[in-house]
Design a protein around this motif. Sequence first.
Motif, PDB file in Angstrom:
ATOM      1  N   UNK A   1       0.824  -1.205   0.000  1.00 59.35           N
ATOM      2  CA  UNK A   1       0.000   0.000   0.000  1.00 59.35           C
ATOM      3  C   UNK A   1       0.859   1.256   0.000  1.00 59.35           C
ATOM      4  N   UNK A   2       1.954   1.222   0.726  1.00 60.76           N
ATOM      5  CA  UNK A   2       2.851   2.377   0.740  1.00 60.76           C
ATOM      6  C   UNK A   2       3.439   2.624  -0.646  1.00 60.76           C
ATOM      7  N   UNK A   3       3.829   1.537  -1.317  1.00 54.83           N
ATOM      8  CA  UNK A   3       4.346   1.678  -2.681  1.00 54.83           C
ATOM      9  C   UNK A   3       3.258   2.192  -3.622  1.00 54.83           C
TER      10      UNK A   3
ATOM     11  N   UNK B   1       2.660   5.899  -2.993  1.00 53.75           N
ATOM     12  CA  UNK B   1       3.717   6.730  -3.585  1.00 53.75           C
ATOM     13  C   UNK B   1       3.527   6.857  -5.090  1.00 53.75           C
ATOM     14  N   UNK B   2       3.151   5.743  -5.723  1.00 57.47           N
ATOM     15  CA  UNK B   2       2.963   5.756  -7.180  1.00 57.47           C
ATOM     16  C   UNK B   2       1.782   6.638  -7.572  1.00 57.47           C
ATOM     17  N   UNK B   3       0.633   6.440  -6.878  1.00 58.92           N
ATOM     18  CA  UNK B   3      -0.549   7.229  -7.217  1.00 58.92           C
ATOM     19  C   UNK B   3      -0.361   8.695  -6.873  1.00 58.92           C
ATOM     20  N   UNK B   4       0.346   8.979  -5.766  1.00 58.96           N
ATOM     21  CA  UNK B   4       0.605  10.376  -5.406  1.00 58.96           C
ATOM     22  C   UNK B   4       1.462  11.058  -6.464  1.00 58.96           C
ATOM     23  N   UNK B   5       2.397  10.304  -7.038  1.00 55.30           N
ATOM     24  CA  UNK B   5       3.227  10.861  -8.108  1.00 55.30           C
ATOM     25  C   UNK B   5       2.383  11.199  -9.330  1.00 55.30           C
ATOM     26  N   UNK B   6       1.499  10.271  -9.713  1.00 53.41           N
ATOM     27  CA  UNK B   6       0.620  10.538 -10.862  1.00 53.41           C
ATOM     28  C   UNK B   6      -0.338  11.683 -10.561  1.00 53.41           C
ATOM     29  N   UNK B   7      -0.816  11.745  -9.321  1.00 49.71           N
ATOM     30  CA  UNK B   7      -1.727  12.824  -8.953  1.00 49.71           C
ATOM     31  C   UNK B   7      -1.038  14.174  -9.087  1.00 49.71           C
TER      32      UNK B   7
ATOM     33  N   UNK C   1      -4.478  -1.097 -12.415  1.00 46.43           N
ATOM     34  CA  UNK C   1      -3.723  -2.253 -11.942  1.00 46.43           C
ATOM     35  C   UNK C   1      -3.781  -2.365 -10.419  1.00 46.43           C
ATOM     36  N   UNK C   2      -3.672  -1.221  -9.740  1.00 45.95           N
ATOM     37  CA  UNK C   2      -3.728  -1.233  -8.278  1.00 45.95           C
ATOM     38  C   UNK C   2      -5.104  -1.668  -7.790  1.00 45.95           C
ATOM     39  N   UNK C   3      -6.162  -1.142  -8.407  1.00 44.16           N
ATOM     40  CA  UNK C   3      -7.522  -1.512  -8.012  1.00 44.16           C
ATOM     41  C   UNK C   3      -7.768  -2.994  -8.241  1.00 44.16           C
ATOM     42  N   UNK C   4      -7.253  -3.514  -9.354  1.00 42.37           N
ATOM     43  CA  UNK C   4      -7.435  -4.936  -9.638  1.00 42.37           C
ATOM     44  C   UNK C   4      -6.667  -5.797  -8.646  1.00 42.37           C
ATOM     45  N   UNK C   5      -5.467  -5.373  -8.300  1.00 43.11           N
ATOM     46  CA  UNK C   5      -4.652  -6.159  -7.369  1.00 43.11           C
ATOM     47  C   UNK C   5      -5.245  -6.155  -5.967  1.00 43.11           C
ATOM     48  N   UNK C   6      -5.578  -4.980  -5.470  1.00 43.31           N
ATOM     49  CA  UNK C   6      -6.065  -4.882  -4.090  1.00 43.31           C
ATOM     50  C   UNK C   6      -7.523  -5.311  -3.945  1.00 43.31           C
TER      51      UNK C   6
ATOM     52  N   UNK D   1     -10.381   1.510  -2.723  1.00 42.85           N
ATOM     53  CA  UNK D   1     -10.620   2.010  -4.076  1.00 42.85           C
ATOM     54  C   UNK D   1     -12.110   2.195  -4.350  1.00 42.85           C
ATOM     55  N   UNK D   2     -12.939   2.028  -3.315  1.00 41.78           N
ATOM     56  CA  UNK D   2     -14.381   2.259  -3.425  1.00 41.78           C
ATOM     57  C   UNK D   2     -15.014   1.450  -4.544  1.00 41.78           C
ATOM     58  N   UNK D   3     -14.523   0.228  -4.703  1.00 41.50           N
ATOM     59  CA  UNK D   3     -15.093  -0.657  -5.711  1.00 41.50           C
ATOM     60  C   UNK D   3     -14.765  -0.257  -7.140  1.00 41.50           C
ATOM     61  N   UNK D   4     -13.746   0.593  -7.321  1.00 47.59           N
ATOM     62  CA  UNK D   4     -13.379   1.020  -8.670  1.00 47.59           C
ATOM     63  C   UNK D   4     -12.904  -0.170  -9.489  1.00 47.59           C
ATOM     64  N   UNK D   5     -13.367  -0.282 -10.686  1.00 46.46           N
ATOM     65  CA  UNK D   5     -12.982  -1.378 -11.569  1.00 46.46           C
ATOM     66  C   UNK D   5     -11.768  -0.999 -12.406  1.00 46.46           C
ATOM     67  N   UNK D   6     -11.035  -2.010 -12.769  1.00 44.86           N
ATOM     68  CA  UNK D   6      -9.859  -1.781 -13.609  1.00 44.86           C
ATOM     69  C   UNK D   6     -10.324  -1.432 -15.014  1.00 44.86           C
ATOM     70  N   UNK D   7     -10.118  -0.217 -15.403  1.00 46.14           N
ATOM     71  CA  UNK D   7     -10.522   0.216 -16.744  1.00 46.14           C
ATOM     72  C   UNK D   7      -9.613   1.356 -17.180  1.00 46.14           C
ATOM     73  N   UNK D   8      -9.697   1.676 -18.431  1.00 44.48           N
ATOM     74  CA  UNK D   8      -8.897   2.771 -18.957  1.00 44.48           C
ATOM     75  C   UNK D   8      -9.816   3.854 -19.496  1.00 44.48           C
TER      76      UNK D   8
END
Length: 207
Positions: free
Chosen positions: A105-107, A110-116, A152-157, A166-173
């Motif tokens: 989760x920490x990783x 960090x990844x999502x915060x960078x993209x944000x 990818x994170x939503x699908x993994x977790x 992730x509030x039930x967010x689905x892996x999509x683009x």
Amino acid sequence: MPPAPEHTHHIKIRSTQLEMNPNPAASARQGEDNVEGKLRAAEEQLQQLEQQREELERQKREVESLNVRKREFIGAQAELTDKMSATVTRIDREVIDMKQEIEELEQCRACLASHLGKLEKINPDSWNRDSLATNIERAMTVAEHADDEFSQAADYFSRTRSANIFNGAKARRILSGDFGRQFRNGLAFNLPVIILGGIALIAYLVK
């Protein structure tokens, strides 16, 4: 020769020696006293033996009660040992899994915060007409990359206890593939025309 003189010895015998039983009543009373004394001694001895027997029985009951409690403790000890040992083992495994998930989760954070941070720095209002196509392409690349990481994170977790993060967010683009690329290219080339057409329409309506 004159005859030898005769010596006479007088034996004195006490009267008590001649009287074998001077007082029968006193003798009988003395015998009764002896019997009573022996009876009292025997009764006292029996009483002591009875007390000893009661004490031994009390000790026996106490030992039996302690043995019962000991067996109860041994049973409870075995049950608690098995139950707690299994629970401690499960807790150890759970802690290991939680530590690993926390690290993941920490990783992820960090990844999502960078993209944000990258997304928040994009300001479409600052794009000028000459670099509009390049800015759109660059911005969409950043958005696609961020969306891909998020998916990818939503699908993994979703398979872990942290799925609700992730509030039930689905892996999509949001935009991907040839369609997205064509849409971006078309928007980049046609956006100036759309903007001019809109301005002209507004001017026409204002008149």
